[in-house]
Design an enzyme around this catalytic site. Structure first.
Site, PDB file in Angstrom:
ATOM      1  N   LYS A   1       0.690  -1.116   0.048  1.00  0.00           N
ATOM      2  CA  LYS A   1      -0.050  -0.096  -0.020  1.00  0.00           C
ATOM      3  C   LYS A   1       0.868   1.221   0.124  1.00  0.00           C
ATOM      4  O   LYS A   1       1.886   1.286   0.434  1.00  0.00           O
ATOM      5  CB  LYS A   1      -1.053   0.154   1.108  1.00  0.00           C
ATOM      6  CG  LYS A   1      -0.454   0.276   2.466  1.00  0.00           C
ATOM      7  CD  LYS A   1      -1.399   0.859   3.582  1.00  0.00           C
ATOM      8  CE  LYS A   1      -0.689   2.347   4.026  1.00  0.00           C
ATOM      9  NZ  LYS A   1       0.213   2.235   4.997  1.00  0.00           N
TER      10      LYS A   1
ATOM     11  N   ASP B   1      -2.646  -0.987  10.153  1.00  0.00           N
ATOM     12  CA  ASP B   1      -2.733  -0.985   8.580  1.00  0.00           C
ATOM     13  C   ASP B   1      -3.427  -2.327   7.847  1.00  0.00           C
ATOM     14  O   ASP B   1      -3.836  -2.333   6.927  1.00  0.00           O
ATOM     15  CB  ASP B   1      -1.510  -0.898   7.972  1.00  0.00           C
ATOM     16  CG  ASP B   1      -0.567   0.577   8.002  1.00  0.00           C
ATOM     17  OD1 ASP B   1      -1.577   1.557   8.270  1.00  0.00           O
ATOM     18  OD2 ASP B   1       0.450   0.699   7.563  1.00  0.00           O
TER      19      ASP B   1
HETATM   20  P1  ATP Z   1       5.527  -0.300   9.608  1.00  0.00           P
HETATM   21  O1  ATP Z   1       5.332   1.287   9.112  1.00  0.00           O
HETATM   22  O2  ATP Z   1       4.386  -0.683  10.256  1.00  0.00           O
HETATM   23  O3  ATP Z   1       6.802  -0.371  10.323  1.00  0.00           O
HETATM   24  P2  ATP Z   1       6.377  -1.080   7.266  1.00  0.00           P
HETATM   25  O4  ATP Z   1       5.573  -1.224   5.591  1.00  0.00           O
HETATM   26  O5  ATP Z   1       7.317   0.264   7.080  1.00  0.00           O
HETATM   27  O6  ATP Z   1       5.402  -1.018   8.333  1.00  0.00           O
HETATM   28  P3  ATP Z   1       6.929  -3.753   7.126  1.00  0.00           P
HETATM   29  O7  ATP Z   1       7.483  -4.347   5.831  1.00  0.00           O
HETATM   30  O8  ATP Z   1       5.512  -4.346   7.454  1.00  0.00           O
HETATM   31  O9  ATP Z   1       7.263  -2.214   7.324  1.00  0.00           O
HETATM   32  O10 ATP Z   1       7.914  -4.312   8.426  1.00  0.00           O
HETATM   33  C1  ATP Z   1       8.265  -3.651   9.591  1.00  0.00           C
HETATM   34  C2  ATP Z   1       8.939  -4.390  10.532  1.00  0.00           C
HETATM   35  O11 ATP Z   1       8.021  -5.911  10.855  1.00  0.00           O
HETATM   36  C3  ATP Z   1       9.916  -5.141  10.002  1.00  0.00           C
HETATM   37  O12 ATP Z   1      11.322  -4.761  10.422  1.00  0.00           O
HETATM   38  C4  ATP Z   1      10.076  -6.889  10.310  1.00  0.00           C
HETATM   39  O13 ATP Z   1      10.814  -7.108  11.333  1.00  0.00           O
HETATM   40  C5  ATP Z   1       8.672  -6.939  11.172  1.00  0.00           C
HETATM   41  N1  ATP Z   1       7.809  -7.740  10.466  1.00  0.00           N
HETATM   42  C6  ATP Z   1       6.843  -8.657  10.942  1.00  0.00           C
HETATM   43  N2  ATP Z   1       6.330  -9.428   9.961  1.00  0.00           N
HETATM   44  C7  ATP Z   1       6.513  -9.036   8.662  1.00  0.00           C
HETATM   45  C8  ATP Z   1       6.433  -9.597   7.574  1.00  0.00           C
HETATM   46  N3  ATP Z   1       5.647 -10.534   7.162  1.00  0.00           N
HETATM   47  N4  ATP Z   1       7.064  -8.896   6.448  1.00  0.00           N
HETATM   48  C9  ATP Z   1       7.766  -7.929   6.645  1.00  0.00           C
HETATM   49  N5  ATP Z   1       8.150  -7.523   7.886  1.00  0.00           N
HETATM   50  C10 ATP Z   1       7.539  -8.234   8.904  1.00  0.00           C
END
Ligand code: ATP
Length: 307
Positions: free
Chosen positions: A26, A153
């Site tokens: 997203k 989210d």
């Molecule tokens: P946020 O803003 O909530 O941090 P994001 O989109 O920037 O979300 P994500 O890719 O969701 O970041 O990952 C954030 C953290 O969540 C990662 O550093 C990782 O350790 C943890 N994590 C837990 N489950 C997952 C997953 N299925 N895929 C990616 N990261 C995950």
């Protein structure tokens, strides 16, 4: 019993059921921070859009089996109970008194910790997929409530498409529109902490807030110049000074695209283009940079069954 990184068996038995889903990332087209809440979270207001950049989540349910086994091809993603997909599976398995086990295999395509909601997308795909495989009588509303327990989210990732988001991002109003543009995603290879960015946010440093209503109107009218004009994310006031490289890349994207903005707390930068050719030309122009690049289209769904 729960094992981390258990071997993935190639041939499911007749007692197993398997499903592969695309878990779409997203972006936000605009993002405002409305207030800091007493519980430490922030209320936001913005427009979320699913994109066709997606992780592949394969779920296999073993009837009579036990526990959760998760495997992911990306070494930076936890393979245990801190993975959001694992936690999503646990929430649903808890309803079955241990009568089923789940194997989860994630092929990671969405960059991690990039502001693209990858973990939330995997959780949403796991909830939707397991509801189907386990034939659980759970409504969409109840699934969204479960999703919210996992992350702000996740409710959006369950619905997908285009939505005006409020609250912590979980109060959603669908925006009926047919996005007629292509998206270029650029993710610098650096770590940005979402919690740190929100903590450091100072409304006094914001000189332009997005007009979320204006963006909504332009989306409904498919007016790309109007959409481009309203692409504002107030969190850029924190992430850009912390990481000047992100600010420089955003400037480059702005010169190449109709409109550009940072996604979430960063570091991803999103550019919008009238068509895929334009996005691909910009991608070629940025290829020398040490960044992740992807171009494609918005997605009308957050989770799709793989064909
Ligand atoms: P946020 O803003 O909530 O941090 P994001 O989109 O920037 O979300 P994500 O890719 O969701 O970041 O990952 C954030 C953290 O969540 C990662 O550093 C990782 O350790 C943890 N994590 C837990 N489950 C997952 C997953 N299925 N895929 C990616 N990261 C995950």
């Amino acid at each position: 019993m729960m094992k981390e990184g258990a071997p993935w068996e190639a041939n499911p038995t007749s007692r197993d059921r398997e499903l592969t889903l695309q878990a779409c990332g997203k972006i936000n087209l605009c993002l405002d921070v409305v207030r800091r809440r007493p519980d430490g979270y922030h209320d936001i207001r913005g427009i979320f859009q699913s994109i066709s950049l997606a992780d592949e989540v394969t779920l296999r349910v073993t009837l009579g089996g036990r526990g959760i086994h998760l495997r992911c091809d990306h070494p930076g993603v936890p393979a245990g109970p801190t993975n959001l997909a694992w936690r999503a599976a646990q929430l649903l398995l808890d309803r079955l008194n241990g009568e089923a086990g789940v194997e989860i295999h994630i092929v990671k395509r969405i960059p991690i910790a990039a502001g693209l909601g990858g973990g939330s997308a995997d959780a949403a795909a796991t909830l939707i997929g397991l509801r189907k495989l386990l034939q659980l009588p759970i409504s969409d509303g109840e699934l969204a409530r479960l999703g919210r327990e996992l992350g702000a989210d996740v409710p959006f990732c369950l619905r997908g498409g285009t939505a005006l988001a409020e609250g912590i991002g979980d109060l959603l109003e669908d925006i009926p529109c047919t996005p007629a543009y292509a998206v270029l995603v650029l993710t610098p290879k650096l770590y940005v902490s979402t919690a740190e960015v929100f903590r450091a946010f100072d409304p006094g440093k914001v000189d332009r807030r997005p007009s979320v209503e204006g963006m909504k109107r332009h989306l409904e009218g498919s007016c790309l110049p109007g959409i481009a004009e309203e692409m504002v994310n107030v969190l850029e006031t924190v992430t850009f000074p912390l990481h000047p490289q992100v600010a420089e890349l955003a400037e480059r994207m702005k010169r190449l695209a109709c409109g550009a903005v940072m996604s979430g707390s960063g570091p991803s930068i999103i550019g919008l283009f009238a068509d895929l050719d334009g996005a691909q030309r910009a991608m070629a122009a940025l290829e020398g940079e040490d960044v992740f690049l992807w171009c494609g289209h918005p997605s009308p769904r957050g989770v799709r069954e793989a064909t």
